[in-house]
Design a protein around this motif. Structure first.
Motif, PDB file in Angstrom:
ATOM      1  N   PHE A   1      -2.709  -8.214 -10.890  1.00  0.00           N
ATOM      2  CA  PHE A   1      -3.447  -7.016 -10.797  1.00  0.00           C
ATOM      3  C   PHE A   1      -4.662  -6.950 -10.224  1.00  0.00           C
ATOM      4  CE2 PHE A   1      -1.068  -5.025 -14.770  1.00  0.00           C
ATOM      5  CZ  PHE A   1      -0.110  -4.617 -14.080  1.00  0.00           C
ATOM      6  N   PHE A   2      -5.360  -8.055 -10.273  1.00  0.00           N
ATOM      7  CA  PHE A   2      -6.622  -8.344  -9.613  1.00  0.00           C
ATOM      8  C   PHE A   2      -6.464  -8.994  -8.216  1.00  0.00           C
ATOM      9  CE2 PHE A   2      -8.424  -8.417 -14.218  1.00  0.00           C
ATOM     10  CZ  PHE A   2      -9.518  -7.304 -13.812  1.00  0.00           C
ATOM     11  N   SER A   3      -5.622 -10.136  -8.049  1.00  0.00           N
ATOM     12  CA  SER A   3      -5.595 -10.660  -7.108  1.00  0.00           C
ATOM     13  C   SER A   3      -4.759  -9.751  -5.744  1.00  0.00           C
ATOM     14  CB  SER A   3      -5.242 -12.123  -7.089  1.00  0.00           C
ATOM     15  OG  SER A   3      -3.664 -11.892  -7.354  1.00  0.00           O
ATOM     16  N   MET A   4      -3.836  -8.953  -6.298  1.00  0.00           N
ATOM     17  CA  MET A   4      -2.819  -8.514  -5.066  1.00  0.00           C
ATOM     18  C   MET A   4      -3.019  -6.807  -5.245  1.00  0.00           C
ATOM     19  SD  MET A   4       0.410 -10.720  -4.801  1.00  0.00           S
ATOM     20  CE  MET A   4       0.123 -12.287  -3.969  1.00  0.00           C
ATOM     21  N   GLN A   5      -4.252  -6.531  -5.411  1.00  0.00           N
ATOM     22  CA  GLN A   5      -4.444  -4.822  -5.360  1.00  0.00           C
ATOM     23  C   GLN A   5      -3.647  -4.012  -4.484  1.00  0.00           C
ATOM     24  OE1 GLN A   5      -8.470  -3.860  -6.298  1.00  0.00           O
ATOM     25  NE2 GLN A   5      -8.812  -5.532  -7.614  1.00  0.00           N
ATOM     26  N   SER A   6      -3.855  -4.731  -3.016  1.00  0.00           N
ATOM     27  CA  SER A   6      -3.260  -3.949  -1.969  1.00  0.00           C
ATOM     28  C   SER A   6      -1.684  -3.761  -2.254  1.00  0.00           C
ATOM     29  CB  SER A   6      -3.637  -4.913  -0.640  1.00  0.00           C
ATOM     30  OG  SER A   6      -2.983  -6.154  -0.697  1.00  0.00           O
ATOM     31  N   LEU A   7      -1.119  -4.796  -3.051  1.00  0.00           N
ATOM     32  CA  LEU A   7       0.401  -4.713  -3.146  1.00  0.00           C
ATOM     33  C   LEU A   7       0.518  -3.057  -3.954  1.00  0.00           C
ATOM     34  CD1 LEU A   7       3.389  -6.054  -2.689  1.00  0.00           C
ATOM     35  CD2 LEU A   7       2.747  -6.960  -5.219  1.00  0.00           C
ATOM     36  N   PHE A   8      -0.141  -2.900  -4.910  1.00  0.00           N
ATOM     37  CA  PHE A   8       0.148  -1.716  -5.498  1.00  0.00           C
ATOM     38  C   PHE A   8      -0.452  -0.577  -4.647  1.00  0.00           C
ATOM     39  CE2 PHE A   8       0.274  -5.222  -8.886  1.00  0.00           C
ATOM     40  CZ  PHE A   8       1.455  -4.865  -9.251  1.00  0.00           C
ATOM     41  N   ALA A   9      -1.548  -0.804  -4.080  1.00  0.00           N
ATOM     42  CA  ALA A   9      -2.107   0.292  -3.573  1.00  0.00           C
ATOM     43  C   ALA A   9      -1.272   1.096  -2.469  1.00  0.00           C
ATOM     44  CB  ALA A   9      -3.439  -0.195  -2.942  1.00  0.00           C
ATOM     45  N   MET A  10      -0.345   0.647  -1.926  1.00  0.00           N
ATOM     46  CA  MET A  10       0.506   0.877  -1.129  1.00  0.00           C
ATOM     47  C   MET A  10       1.502   2.195  -1.758  1.00  0.00           C
ATOM     48  SD  MET A  10       1.790  -2.259   1.197  1.00  0.00           S
ATOM     49  CE  MET A  10       0.730  -3.613   1.584  1.00  0.00           C
ATOM     50  N   SER A  11       1.450   2.103  -2.795  1.00  0.00           N
ATOM     51  CA  SER A  11       2.524   3.172  -3.476  1.00  0.00           C
ATOM     52  C   SER A  11       2.109   3.713  -4.930  1.00  0.00           C
ATOM     53  CB  SER A  11       3.858   2.569  -3.751  1.00  0.00           C
ATOM     54  OG  SER A  11       4.629   3.379  -4.285  1.00  0.00           O
ATOM     55  N   THR A  12       1.554   4.840  -4.983  1.00  0.00           N
ATOM     56  CA  THR A  12       1.153   5.389  -6.215  1.00  0.00           C
ATOM     57  C   THR A  12       2.331   5.329  -7.170  1.00  0.00           C
ATOM     58  OG1 THR A  12       1.580   7.772  -5.329  1.00  0.00           O
ATOM     59  CG2 THR A  12      -0.854   6.831  -5.283  1.00  0.00           C
ATOM     60  N   THR A  13       3.385   5.586  -6.666  1.00  0.00           N
ATOM     61  CA  THR A  13       4.712   5.539  -7.639  1.00  0.00           C
ATOM     62  C   THR A  13       4.630   4.176  -7.984  1.00  0.00           C
ATOM     63  OG1 THR A  13       5.945   7.219  -5.968  1.00  0.00           O
ATOM     64  CG2 THR A  13       7.108   5.843  -7.618  1.00  0.00           C
ATOM     65  N   ALA A  14       4.587   3.286  -7.419  1.00  0.00           N
ATOM     66  CA  ALA A  14       4.816   1.802  -8.073  1.00  0.00           C
ATOM     67  C   ALA A  14       3.620   1.681  -9.081  1.00  0.00           C
ATOM     68  CB  ALA A  14       4.514   0.754  -6.908  1.00  0.00           C
ATOM     69  N   GLU A  15       2.309   2.119  -8.828  1.00  0.00           N
ATOM     70  CA  GLU A  15       1.315   2.062  -9.793  1.00  0.00           C
ATOM     71  C   GLU A  15       1.698   2.907 -11.081  1.00  0.00           C
ATOM     72  OE1 GLU A  15      -2.277   3.203  -7.891  1.00  0.00           O
ATOM     73  OE2 GLU A  15      -2.647   1.460  -6.775  1.00  0.00           O
ATOM     74  N   THR A  16       2.089   4.159 -10.996  1.00  0.00           N
ATOM     75  CA  THR A  16       2.610   4.761 -12.113  1.00  0.00           C
ATOM     76  C   THR A  16       3.669   4.145 -13.030  1.00  0.00           C
ATOM     77  OG1 THR A  16       2.133   6.865 -10.808  1.00  0.00           O
ATOM     78  CG2 THR A  16       3.426   7.125 -12.975  1.00  0.00           C
ATOM     79  N   ALA A  17       4.789   3.568 -12.096  1.00  0.00           N
ATOM     80  CA  ALA A  17       5.902   2.770 -12.917  1.00  0.00           C
ATOM     81  C   ALA A  17       5.115   1.479 -13.650  1.00  0.00           C
ATOM     82  CB  ALA A  17       6.703   2.416 -11.914  1.00  0.00           C
ATOM     83  N   VAL A  18       4.090   0.839 -12.990  1.00  0.00           N
ATOM     84  CA  VAL A  18       3.830  -0.156 -13.728  1.00  0.00           C
ATOM     85  C   VAL A  18       2.902   0.087 -15.063  1.00  0.00           C
ATOM     86  CG1 VAL A  18       1.585  -2.036 -13.613  1.00  0.00           C
ATOM     87  CG2 VAL A  18       3.646  -1.801 -11.802  1.00  0.00           C
ATOM     88  N   LEU A  19       2.142   1.323 -14.789  1.00  0.00           N
ATOM     89  CA  LEU A  19       1.488   1.786 -16.057  1.00  0.00           C
ATOM     90  C   LEU A  19       2.177   2.180 -16.981  1.00  0.00           C
ATOM     91  CD1 LEU A  19      -1.332   2.628 -17.372  1.00  0.00           C
ATOM     92  CD2 LEU A  19      -0.880   4.916 -16.208  1.00  0.00           C
TER      93      LEU A  19
END
Length: 96
Positions: free
Chosen positions: A59-77
């Motif tokens: 989460f801290f080192s690869m923020q850009s990986l998740f930032a590309m998709s709000t759907t991915a962020e929501t799924a992770v949450l």
């Protein structure tokens, strides 16, 4: 870090704390009873704790990986939230 990812990180930290507590209790029980079930619980907690710590690192080192998709962020949450609910039940039952 977006709010969604920050919440997922916070849940991963809380999950890690709960797993650390469970690991201590289950290790103590294993030393006392030496049953395969208790050893299985120790292994379960250890593996899940490592998974949460790795997730926090990513989460801290690869923020850009998740930032590309709000759907991915929501799924992770959502997945961290479900894990938190499951661990809350497991912690409550274990501490009784």
């Amino acid at each position: 870090m977006t709010t969604t990812l920050a919440l997922a990180t916070a849940l991963a930290v809380l999950n890690s704390l709960a797993l650390g507590g469970l690991l201590v209790v289950w290790l103590r029980n294993y030393r006392t009873f030496r049953t395969p079930m208790t050893l299985g619980l120790v292994a379960f907690a250890a593996v899940l704790l490592v998974e949460n710590l790795v997730a926090i690192y990513f989460f801290f080192s690869m923020q850009s990986l998740f930032a590309m998709s709000t759907t991915a962020e929501t799924a992770v949450l959502a997945m961290r939230g479900l894990q938190s609910v499951a661990l809350a039940f497991l912690t409550y039952v274990t501490m009784q």
